[in-house]
Design an enzyme around this catalytic site. Structure first.
Site, PDB file in Angstrom:
ATOM      1  N   CYS A   1       0.889  -1.101  -0.061  1.00  0.00           N
ATOM      2  CA  CYS A   1      -0.053   0.131   0.006  1.00  0.00           C
ATOM      3  C   CYS A   1       1.120   1.306  -0.041  1.00  0.00           C
ATOM      4  CB  CYS A   1      -0.912   0.111   1.110  1.00  0.00           C
ATOM      5  SG  CYS A   1      -1.989  -1.680   1.316  1.00  0.00           S
TER       6      CYS A   1
ATOM      7  N   GLY B   1       3.723   7.180  -2.059  1.00  0.00           N
ATOM      8  CA  GLY B   1       5.315   6.852  -2.082  1.00  0.00           C
ATOM      9  C   GLY B   1       5.938   7.668  -0.938  1.00  0.00           C
ATOM     10  N   GLY B   2       5.321   8.375  -0.031  1.00  0.00           N
ATOM     11  CA  GLY B   2       5.777   9.279   0.887  1.00  0.00           C
ATOM     12  C   GLY B   2       6.917   8.340   1.802  1.00  0.00           C
TER      13      GLY B   2
ATOM     14  N   ASP C   1       1.048  -1.197  -4.831  1.00  0.00           N
ATOM     15  CA  ASP C   1      -0.378  -0.690  -4.497  1.00  0.00           C
ATOM     16  C   ASP C   1      -1.104  -1.135  -5.655  1.00  0.00           C
ATOM     17  OD1 ASP C   1      -0.937   2.203  -2.987  1.00  0.00           O
ATOM     18  OD2 ASP C   1      -2.249   1.690  -4.670  1.00  0.00           O
TER      19      ASP C   1
ATOM     20  N   ASP D   1      -2.641  -6.455  -5.996  1.00  0.00           N
ATOM     21  CA  ASP D   1      -3.264  -6.512  -4.646  1.00  0.00           C
ATOM     22  C   ASP D   1      -2.531  -7.131  -3.568  1.00  0.00           C
ATOM     23  OD1 ASP D   1      -5.093  -6.881  -2.570  1.00  0.00           O
ATOM     24  OD2 ASP D   1      -6.804  -7.567  -3.927  1.00  0.00           O
TER      25      ASP D   1
ATOM     26  N   ASP E   1       0.987   0.071   5.263  1.00  0.00           N
ATOM     27  CA  ASP E   1       0.459   1.344   5.408  1.00  0.00           C
ATOM     28  C   ASP E   1      -1.129   1.134   5.249  1.00  0.00           C
ATOM     29  OD1 ASP E   1      -0.105   4.088   6.336  1.00  0.00           O
ATOM     30  OD2 ASP E   1       1.188   4.708   4.632  1.00  0.00           O
TER      31      ASP E   1
ATOM     32  N   CYS F   1      -3.731   5.984   9.428  1.00  0.00           N
ATOM     33  CA  CYS F   1      -3.720   7.272   9.820  1.00  0.00           C
ATOM     34  C   CYS F   1      -5.157   7.608  10.423  1.00  0.00           C
ATOM     35  CB  CYS F   1      -3.410   8.445   8.687  1.00  0.00           C
ATOM     36  SG  CYS F   1      -4.626   8.093   7.130  1.00  0.00           S
TER      37      CYS F   1
END
Ligand code: SAM
Length: 444
Positions: A259, A263-264, A282, A308, A327, A380
């Site tokens: 995931c 790309g941070g 991703d 996936d 993530d 998050c």
């Protein structure tokens, strides 16, 4: 002004009303609708964004106020006019626009929406608000959606999970977030970059406990940041900057960033350590191109895989990973201050769907961790069923999941606004070198 031109400021209000109605009707994000050509002059783009994001941030309060001020509800096909009314009310409360200018530009926007005869209605509602504001504010205290400007289901969920902190979370969600940078320590020390910023006249402060993080006193366009195009810094919230260090990376390791887009965290992982073999997976191929763009700017490389993550058989070569970062897709309730449209777009059933995805991803990726390897789960959100409760369920179901190091807590969380960071959750588990063998009953 030419004879047919709209009065000053009316076009940008009308454009904002159209975009706000589009977010609500089509469930496209505010960022996405703002990316298109809204037909406003370049000088009005920042006002347009302020109106659209403000209308999202304060949606629930503004909607309640509109209902109180209208003598007759608007019809469902009047979504743009309803949005314009909320935008008018927004300007009178949250934006630094002189009230007479806000009212006249909003009234003049009504005919541009094709709402014939609606200018009088807009005028009447906004004038009534100005007269009755104090009374409305008093009444709003008894209505949670209006008082906190959040949907009721989310207020209830946050109150249940955070009985001592929920009001602070709601307030933090309603405040604009600061801009954080991640200094690329391959290029310069953080102290050196802070000096570069100071020389450029940009005030900034280092985070206490995240070695790469710098908070700007005021947001800046990225083009004005020294060295941005050459990869000296990236824009990333301080809480997100904790992911890569948690992976405890060593040269030569094989790392899966599941995931990964945009790309941070992939970029940060590669900045942290030499000679890593990083796979960035991703399922959204279009978003994966943003990972490629980010890595190109940083002059770093990873293997990019469209696939996936819950179906590794589709893309995995069978060699285990020393480190996995998941993530996970989540309700994103921890980043509402940056994406206030989450309050209007998210539904309770989305949280349930996210929980199911998270369970599938954990189950599918755990077998890919090498013996002795480390698995980091990140979200998050601050909803506990996506965080500690999800990890507890995973640990209960998987044999051999143990805390990363005995005696050290295996998780970290930040509530929105704490330490000026986004709401985030991390849990980390290390796979034992040998799975515990089940005890075999002795023969009698
Ligand atoms: C929270 S974002 C990731 C942010 C990213 N790690 C970063 O730091 O820039 C979640 C990402 O998960 C991706 N995603 C959701 N479900 C997925 C799945 N089953 N397999 C792979 N990617 C998935 C989405 O396309 C989205 O890009």
């Amino acid at each position: 002004m030419s004879r047919n031109a709209a009065p000053a400021g009316a076009e940008v209000r009308a454009a904002a009303a159209r975009l706000v109605a589009r977010v609500l009707l089509t469930h496209v994000s505010a960022d996405d609708v703002l990316e298109g050509d809204a037909g406003v002059a370049p000088r009005d783009r920042s006002l347009l964004a302020a109106l659209v994001f403000g209308a999202m941030r304060w949606h629930h309060r503004l909607e309640w106020q509109s209902t109180q001020l209208l003598t007759k509800p608007l019809k469902p096909d009047q979504a743009e006019l309803a949005a314009l009314l909320r935008i008018g009310l927004l300007q009178l409360q949250e934006l630094r626009i002189p009230p007479h200018a806000a009212v006249s530009a909003t009234v003049d926007a009504a005919p541009l929406l094709g709402a014939r005869g609606a200018a009088g209605l807009v005028n009447a509602v906004l004038r009534r608000f100005q007269r009755e504001r104090a009374e409305l504010e008093r009444k709003a205290q008894a209505v949670p959606e209006a008082r906190f400007s959040h949907p009721l289901w989310l207020i209830d969920a946050l109150r249940a999970d955070w009985p001592d902190d929920w009001q602070r979370i709601l307030d933090a969600n309603n405040a604009p977030a600061p801009m954080w940078l991640r200094v690329n320590l391959r290029r310069a020390t953080r102290a050196a970059y802070l000096e570069t910023l100071e020389a450029a006249g940009i005030e900034a402060h280092a985070a206490d406990d995240v070695a790469t993080a710098v908070r700007l006193a005021a947001p800046q366009p990225v083009e004005s940041l020294p060295g941005f195009a050459a990869g000296a810094v990236s824009v990333q919230d301080v809480s997100a900057q904790r992911a890569a260090p948690l992976l405890d990376l060593k040269p030569g390791q094989r790392v899966l960033d599941a995931c990964a887009a945009p790309g941070g965290k992939t970029g940060h992982i590669l900045e942290c350590c030499d000679s890593l073999d990083v796979w960035a997976v991703d399922r959204d191929g279009a978003r994966l191109t943003r990972v490629a763009d980010n890595l190109r700017r940083l002059e770093l490389t990873a293997k990019l895989v469209t696939g996936d993550a819950a179906e590794p058989r589709q893309w995995w070569d069978g060699r285990p990973f020393d480190r996995i970062l998941l993530d996970a897709p989540c309700s994103a309730v921890g980043v509402i201050r940056r994406h206030p449209d989450i309050k209007v777009l998210r539904r309770p059933q989305d949280v349930e769907r996210a929980q199911a995805f998270q369970a599938d991803l954990l189950r599918a990726l755990w077998p890919l961790v090498a013996p002795g390897g480390l698995f980091v789960y990140a979200t998050c959100t601050v909803l506990r069923r996506e965080n500690d409760q999800r990890i507890e369920a995973f640990r209960g179901a998987e044999p051999g999941v143990e805390p990363a190091s005995p005696g050290v807590a295996g998780s970290w969380r930040n509530l929105p606004g704490e330490a000026e960071g986004d709401g985030f959750y991390y849990a980390w588990v290390r796979k034992p070198h040998a799975l515990p063998t089940a005890s075999v009953p002795r023969e009698p």
